[in-house]
Design a protein around this motif. Structure first.
Motif, PDB file in Angstrom:
ATOM      1  N   PRO A 119       0.728  -1.057   0.014  1.00  0.00           N
ATOM      2  CA  PRO A 119      -0.140   0.074  -0.174  1.00  0.00           C
ATOM      3  C   PRO A 119       0.877   1.281  -0.330  1.00  0.00           C
ATOM      4  O   PRO A 119       1.967   1.319   0.465  1.00  0.00           O
ATOM      5  CB  PRO A 119      -0.926   0.041   1.225  1.00  0.00           C
ATOM      6  CG  PRO A 119      -0.090  -1.133   2.113  1.00  0.00           C
ATOM      7  CD  PRO A 119       0.790  -2.099   1.185  1.00  0.00           C
ATOM      8  N   SER A 120       0.237   2.354  -0.636  1.00  0.00           N
ATOM      9  CA  SER A 120       0.939   3.462  -0.758  1.00  0.00           C
ATOM     10  C   SER A 120       0.762   4.063   0.389  1.00  0.00           C
ATOM     11  O   SER A 120      -0.087   3.791   1.465  1.00  0.00           O
ATOM     12  CB  SER A 120       0.314   4.338  -1.824  1.00  0.00           C
ATOM     13  OG  SER A 120      -1.045   4.822  -1.271  1.00  0.00           O
ATOM     14  N   VAL A 126      -6.264  -3.370   1.091  1.00  0.00           N
ATOM     15  CA  VAL A 126      -7.703  -3.532   0.344  1.00  0.00           C
ATOM     16  C   VAL A 126      -8.131  -2.108  -0.175  1.00  0.00           C
ATOM     17  O   VAL A 126      -8.433  -1.983  -1.389  1.00  0.00           O
ATOM     18  CB  VAL A 126      -8.596  -3.861   1.649  1.00  0.00           C
ATOM     19  CG1 VAL A 126     -10.307  -3.739   0.650  1.00  0.00           C
ATOM     20  CG2 VAL A 126      -8.651  -5.327   1.940  1.00  0.00           C
ATOM     21  N   ILE A 127      -7.533  -0.902   0.770  1.00  0.00           N
ATOM     22  CA  ILE A 127      -7.795   0.340   0.175  1.00  0.00           C
ATOM     23  C   ILE A 127      -6.897   0.618  -0.961  1.00  0.00           C
ATOM     24  O   ILE A 127      -7.464   1.187  -2.192  1.00  0.00           O
ATOM     25  CB  ILE A 127      -7.259   1.201   1.049  1.00  0.00           C
ATOM     26  CG1 ILE A 127      -8.332   1.282   2.415  1.00  0.00           C
ATOM     27  CG2 ILE A 127      -7.411   2.806   0.553  1.00  0.00           C
ATOM     28  CD1 ILE A 127      -9.735   1.157   2.004  1.00  0.00           C
ATOM     29  N   ILE A 163     -20.409   2.587 -10.095  1.00  0.00           N
ATOM     30  CA  ILE A 163     -20.041   3.305  -8.697  1.00  0.00           C
ATOM     31  C   ILE A 163     -20.385   2.232  -7.474  1.00  0.00           C
ATOM     32  O   ILE A 163     -21.399   1.926  -7.528  1.00  0.00           O
ATOM     33  CB  ILE A 163     -20.945   4.506  -8.690  1.00  0.00           C
ATOM     34  CG1 ILE A 163     -21.024   5.306  -9.822  1.00  0.00           C
ATOM     35  CG2 ILE A 163     -20.689   5.190  -7.333  1.00  0.00           C
ATOM     36  CD1 ILE A 163     -19.580   5.919 -10.291  1.00  0.00           C
ATOM     37  N   CYS A 164     -19.469   2.033  -6.663  1.00  0.00           N
ATOM     38  CA  CYS A 164     -19.536   1.155  -5.508  1.00  0.00           C
ATOM     39  C   CYS A 164     -18.307   1.722  -4.480  1.00  0.00           C
ATOM     40  O   CYS A 164     -17.572   2.141  -4.632  1.00  0.00           O
ATOM     41  CB  CYS A 164     -19.645  -0.169  -6.078  1.00  0.00           C
ATOM     42  SG  CYS A 164     -18.087  -0.675  -7.080  1.00  0.00           S
ATOM     43  N   ALA A 165     -18.838   0.666  -3.449  1.00  0.00           N
ATOM     44  CA  ALA A 165     -17.795   1.094  -2.397  1.00  0.00           C
ATOM     45  C   ALA A 165     -16.460  -0.091  -2.518  1.00  0.00           C
ATOM     46  O   ALA A 165     -16.789  -1.194  -3.243  1.00  0.00           O
ATOM     47  CB  ALA A 165     -18.446   0.413  -1.044  1.00  0.00           C
ATOM     48  N   ASN A 166     -15.530   0.670  -2.440  1.00  0.00           N
ATOM     49  CA  ASN A 166     -14.124  -0.278  -2.460  1.00  0.00           C
ATOM     50  C   ASN A 166     -13.840  -0.736  -4.023  1.00  0.00           C
ATOM     51  O   ASN A 166     -13.136  -1.717  -3.966  1.00  0.00           O
ATOM     52  CB  ASN A 166     -14.004  -1.152  -1.539  1.00  0.00           C
ATOM     53  CG  ASN A 166     -13.684  -0.492  -0.010  1.00  0.00           C
ATOM     54  OD1 ASN A 166     -13.201   0.525  -0.113  1.00  0.00           O
ATOM     55  ND2 ASN A 166     -14.096  -1.288   0.898  1.00  0.00           N
ATOM     56  N   SER A 167     -14.353  -0.302  -4.946  1.00  0.00           N
ATOM     57  CA  SER A 167     -14.466  -0.712  -6.432  1.00  0.00           C
ATOM     58  C   SER A 167     -14.778  -2.032  -6.554  1.00  0.00           C
ATOM     59  O   SER A 167     -14.419  -2.786  -7.367  1.00  0.00           O
ATOM     60  CB  SER A 167     -12.953  -0.649  -6.793  1.00  0.00           C
ATOM     61  OG  SER A 167     -12.387   0.905  -7.008  1.00  0.00           O
ATOM     62  N   GLY A 168     -15.840  -2.512  -5.554  1.00  0.00           N
ATOM     63  CA  GLY A 168     -16.049  -3.742  -5.716  1.00  0.00           C
ATOM     64  C   GLY A 168     -15.298  -4.927  -4.977  1.00  0.00           C
ATOM     65  O   GLY A 168     -15.581  -6.078  -5.044  1.00  0.00           O
ATOM     66  N   VAL A 169     -14.166  -4.535  -4.536  1.00  0.00           N
ATOM     67  CA  VAL A 169     -13.142  -5.458  -3.817  1.00  0.00           C
ATOM     68  C   VAL A 169     -13.871  -6.116  -2.533  1.00  0.00           C
ATOM     69  O   VAL A 169     -14.216  -5.232  -1.815  1.00  0.00           O
ATOM     70  CB  VAL A 169     -11.750  -4.793  -3.577  1.00  0.00           C
ATOM     71  CG1 VAL A 169     -10.810  -5.691  -2.824  1.00  0.00           C
ATOM     72  CG2 VAL A 169     -11.079  -4.209  -4.734  1.00  0.00           C
ATOM     73  N   ASP A 170     -13.750  -7.366  -2.559  1.00  0.00           N
ATOM     74  CA  ASP A 170     -14.503  -7.989  -1.521  1.00  0.00           C
ATOM     75  C   ASP A 170     -13.477  -9.053  -0.864  1.00  0.00           C
ATOM     76  O   ASP A 170     -12.700 -10.030  -1.426  1.00  0.00           O
ATOM     77  CB  ASP A 170     -15.442  -8.872  -2.052  1.00  0.00           C
ATOM     78  CG  ASP A 170     -16.626  -9.380  -1.158  1.00  0.00           C
ATOM     79  OD1 ASP A 170     -16.075  -9.527   0.019  1.00  0.00           O
ATOM     80  OD2 ASP A 170     -17.652  -9.974  -1.670  1.00  0.00           O
ATOM     81  N   VAL A 171     -13.463  -8.950   0.502  1.00  0.00           N
ATOM     82  CA  VAL A 171     -12.556 -10.011   1.313  1.00  0.00           C
ATOM     83  C   VAL A 171     -13.337 -10.913   2.274  1.00  0.00           C
ATOM     84  O   VAL A 171     -12.740 -11.524   2.930  1.00  0.00           O
ATOM     85  CB  VAL A 171     -11.496  -9.156   2.080  1.00  0.00           C
ATOM     86  CG1 VAL A 171     -10.520  -8.532   1.173  1.00  0.00           C
ATOM     87  CG2 VAL A 171     -12.153  -8.294   3.046  1.00  0.00           C
TER      88      VAL A 171
END
Length: 167
Positions: free
Chosen positions: A88-89, A105-106, A133-141
């Motif tokens: 992560p940055s 995840v971010i 348009i969605c939360a966290n680009s749709g990334v799901d953990v």
């Protein structure tokens, strides 16, 4: 009954369409289709869903709608990322620390986005490369290998849909 809709544009004309009550369904039911086992990369969703329908004596009728969560499509397409590989940055780390989130995840959500729509109170709303348009680009953990992996949205949802159709 009348349904009114407007077309887009400055000179949008109001259109009214008469719908006969006989054309309306009398009920709305949601039926869960449970799959026998976990979806793995390379699995045919169409085959798994059809087998589950057969196993559970479920028959589709005219007008039925099948809704499939993106999570199983992503799993079948192998759209997983090992979070241990994500560096992560500083900005992702700062945001994550402020709201007690996973910076990896971010970072992944930002990489999968076309742009950030809103960043407020720990919520990251993005526009994906697909234009969603969605939360966290749709990334799901959630429910993915104990949190070691993240699921991404399907690379091409239209292709995914087309390739899953049983003819």
């Amino acid at each position: 009954m009348r349904i009114e809709s407007r077309t887009s544009g400055k000179s949008a004309a109001k259109r009214t369409q008469k719908i006969e009550p006989a054309n309306f369904p009398t009920e709305l039911r949601v039926i869960s289709i449970r799959l026998a086992d976990e979806i793995k990369p390379g699995d045919s969703l169409a085959e798994k869903l059809l087998q589950s329908l057969l196993d559970n004596n479920i028959v589709f009728e005219s007008g039925d709608i099948l809704i499939v969560k993106h999570k199983i499509v992503s799993k079948a397409e192998g759209r997983t990322v090992d979070l241990a590989t994500i560096k992560p940055s500083a900005a992702s780390v700062a945001w994550a620390n402020k709201y007690n989130l996973d910076a990896r995840v971010i970072e992944l959500a930002l990489r999968e986005s076309r742009g950030v729509i809103r960043r407020k109170n720990g919520v990251l709303i993005t526009e994906t490369r697909h234009g969603f348009i969605c939360a966290n680009s749709g990334v799901d953990v959630s429910n993915v290998d104990g949190g070691k992996l993240a699921l991404l949205l399907p690379a091409d949802p239209d292709r995914s849909r087309a390739s899953s159709i049983v003819r």
